[in-house]
Scaffold this motif. Structure first.
Motif, PDB file in Angstrom:
ATOM      1  N   UNK A 221     -27.521  48.955 -10.942  1.00  0.00           N
ATOM      2  CA  UNK A 221     -28.027  49.150  -9.584  1.00  0.00           C
ATOM      3  C   UNK A 221     -27.973  47.873  -8.764  1.00  0.00           C
ATOM      4  N   UNK A 222     -27.606  46.747  -9.364  1.00  0.00           N
ATOM      5  CA  UNK A 222     -27.561  45.490  -8.636  1.00  0.00           C
ATOM      6  C   UNK A 222     -26.127  45.016  -8.494  1.00  0.00           C
ATOM      7  N   UNK A 223     -25.877  44.230  -7.448  1.00  0.00           N
ATOM      8  CA  UNK A 223     -24.556  43.653  -7.252  1.00  0.00           C
ATOM      9  C   UNK A 223     -24.438  42.263  -7.845  1.00  0.00           C
TER      10      UNK A 223
ATOM     11  N   UNK B 161     -29.516  35.845 -13.310  1.00  0.00           N
ATOM     12  CA  UNK B 161     -30.954  36.151 -13.267  1.00  0.00           C
ATOM     13  C   UNK B 161     -31.262  37.430 -12.487  1.00  0.00           C
ATOM     14  N   UNK B 162     -30.544  37.656 -11.389  1.00  0.00           N
ATOM     15  CA  UNK B 162     -30.775  38.873 -10.607  1.00  0.00           C
ATOM     16  C   UNK B 162     -30.406  40.113 -11.405  1.00  0.00           C
ATOM     17  N   UNK B 163     -29.284  40.046 -12.107  1.00  0.00           N
ATOM     18  CA  UNK B 163     -28.857  41.194 -12.914  1.00  0.00           C
ATOM     19  C   UNK B 163     -29.831  41.446 -14.056  1.00  0.00           C
ATOM     20  N   UNK B 164     -30.345  40.398 -14.666  1.00  0.00           N
ATOM     21  CA  UNK B 164     -31.292  40.552 -15.769  1.00  0.00           C
ATOM     22  C   UNK B 164     -32.604  41.163 -15.282  1.00  0.00           C
ATOM     23  N   UNK B 165     -33.059  40.745 -14.095  1.00  0.00           N
ATOM     24  CA  UNK B 165     -34.288  41.308 -13.549  1.00  0.00           C
ATOM     25  C   UNK B 165     -34.099  42.784 -13.215  1.00  0.00           C
ATOM     26  N   UNK B 166     -32.964  43.119 -12.608  1.00  0.00           N
ATOM     27  CA  UNK B 166     -32.689  44.516 -12.292  1.00  0.00           C
ATOM     28  C   UNK B 166     -32.597  45.351 -13.561  1.00  0.00           C
TER      29      UNK B 166
END
Length: 315
Positions: free
Chosen positions: A213-215, A221-226
């Motif tokens: 759901x993330x780009x 870090x953003x992908x891991x949080x998503x």
């Protein structure tokens, strides 16, 4: 132009970016409209993802109030705007969201990698107009709910996952493995491996796994949080997802078994071809120990020498 050329308007379809422009929507609005089922999509016959048929574009354009009515259906607000719609403080709105009274429809990560939840404005307006919600919008929070909040209850991610699963199941179009993959996408890989123990079935399941759901770049870090938001973390939620996955895989296995290597007609395991003998390179210099002469090794040399002499004698 030749009269043999036939145009079939009903077969025309558009990629998401073009469809968004045709519907006068921003790309985020269009994606949410697809998630909510406001815009129906069809599989790309070439395997390139989902597309929107021309007939669907025409249908939406003829709806009353287009395009404002369509935009209103996908309008989202954050905590502050949501609190204004409900005429409560942002703190009370956050408590209502953590209790699951209002459910987020999507989220994004801001520049500080903090999760920003978004809510459908139309749903909040309907909630505010509902007379049964008056007690939740004013007065003191009941002690039982207050204790849950103090204990750390936060149902926002879980409720979003429930909504997202509904979208994924709609996109599966009834395909049994795609439905199973939709459920599996909300479980930790270890949980999936425990339910789907056959490696061929797991591999086939991964072919239908929905996109993240993330780009953000994979592993960022953003992908891991998503990914953490995407993964079920409540014991009861994990329990029913595991049960749903087991049921979905069982149905998929019955309807369309996962592909696997064809068995040997004899029923025996194939015998591997014998490996060629390893060639040991000759040393450049003789070893300092006495050489061991192998008669079996010398015989071919003698044969080759004899053959050469015979050929010279009989030209």
């Amino acid at each position: 132009m030749s009269g043999n050329t036939v145009t079939k308007p009903q077969s025309l379809s558009f990629a998401p970016s073009r469809a968004a422009r045709e519907l006068e929507l921003r790309r985020g609005e269009f994606d949410l409209a697809v998630h909510l089922g406001c815009v129906r999509t069809v599989p790309d016959e070439g395997g390139g993802g989902r597309r929107v048929a021309r007939t669907e574009i025409d249908r939406l354009r003829t709806e009353e109030g287009y395009p404002e009515a369509l935009r209103k259906r996908v309008e989202t607000v954050g905590t502050k705007q949501g609190a204004d719609l409900l005429e409560v403080t942002p703190a009370r709105f956050t408590r209502l969201a953590r209790l699951g009274v209002v459910v987020p429809v999507t989220f994004y990560l801001n520049r500080y990698r903090a999760v920003v939840w978004l809510y459908l404005a139309e749903e909040l307006r309907q909630f505010a107009a509902d007379g049964d919600s008056t007690g939740l919008l004013s007065g003191t929070t009941p002690s039982g709910l207050r204790e849950q909040l103090e204990a750390g209850l936060d149902l926002r991610a879980r409720n979003w996952r429930g909504r997202h699963l509904g979208f994924l199941l709609r996109q599966a179009d009834g395909h049994p493995w795609a439905r199973a993959a939709a459920v599996a996408s909300l479980l930790d890989p270890v949980q999936v491996a425990e339910i789907v123990q056959d490696p061929y079935e797991r591999s086939h399941l991964n072919r239908f796994r929905p996109r993240p759901v993330t780009n953000g770049a994979p592993g960022s870090p953003s992908a891991q949080l998503a990914e953490r938001i995407m993964t079920a973390d409540h014991p009861d939620e994990i329990g029913w997802l595991r049960a749903d996955l087991a049921q979905a895989v069982s149905e998929a296995r019955t309807d369309h078994p996962a592909p696997r290597p064809a068995p040997n007609p004899t029923g025996e395991r194939p015998t591997p071809h014998p490996a060629a003998p390893r060639q040991t390179p000759r040393p450049t210099a003789p070893p300092p120990v006495a050489q061991h002469h192998d008669p079996a090794h010398q015989e071919p040399e003698r044969s080759r020498g004899l053959l050469s002499r015979l050929l010279r004698r009989n030209p």
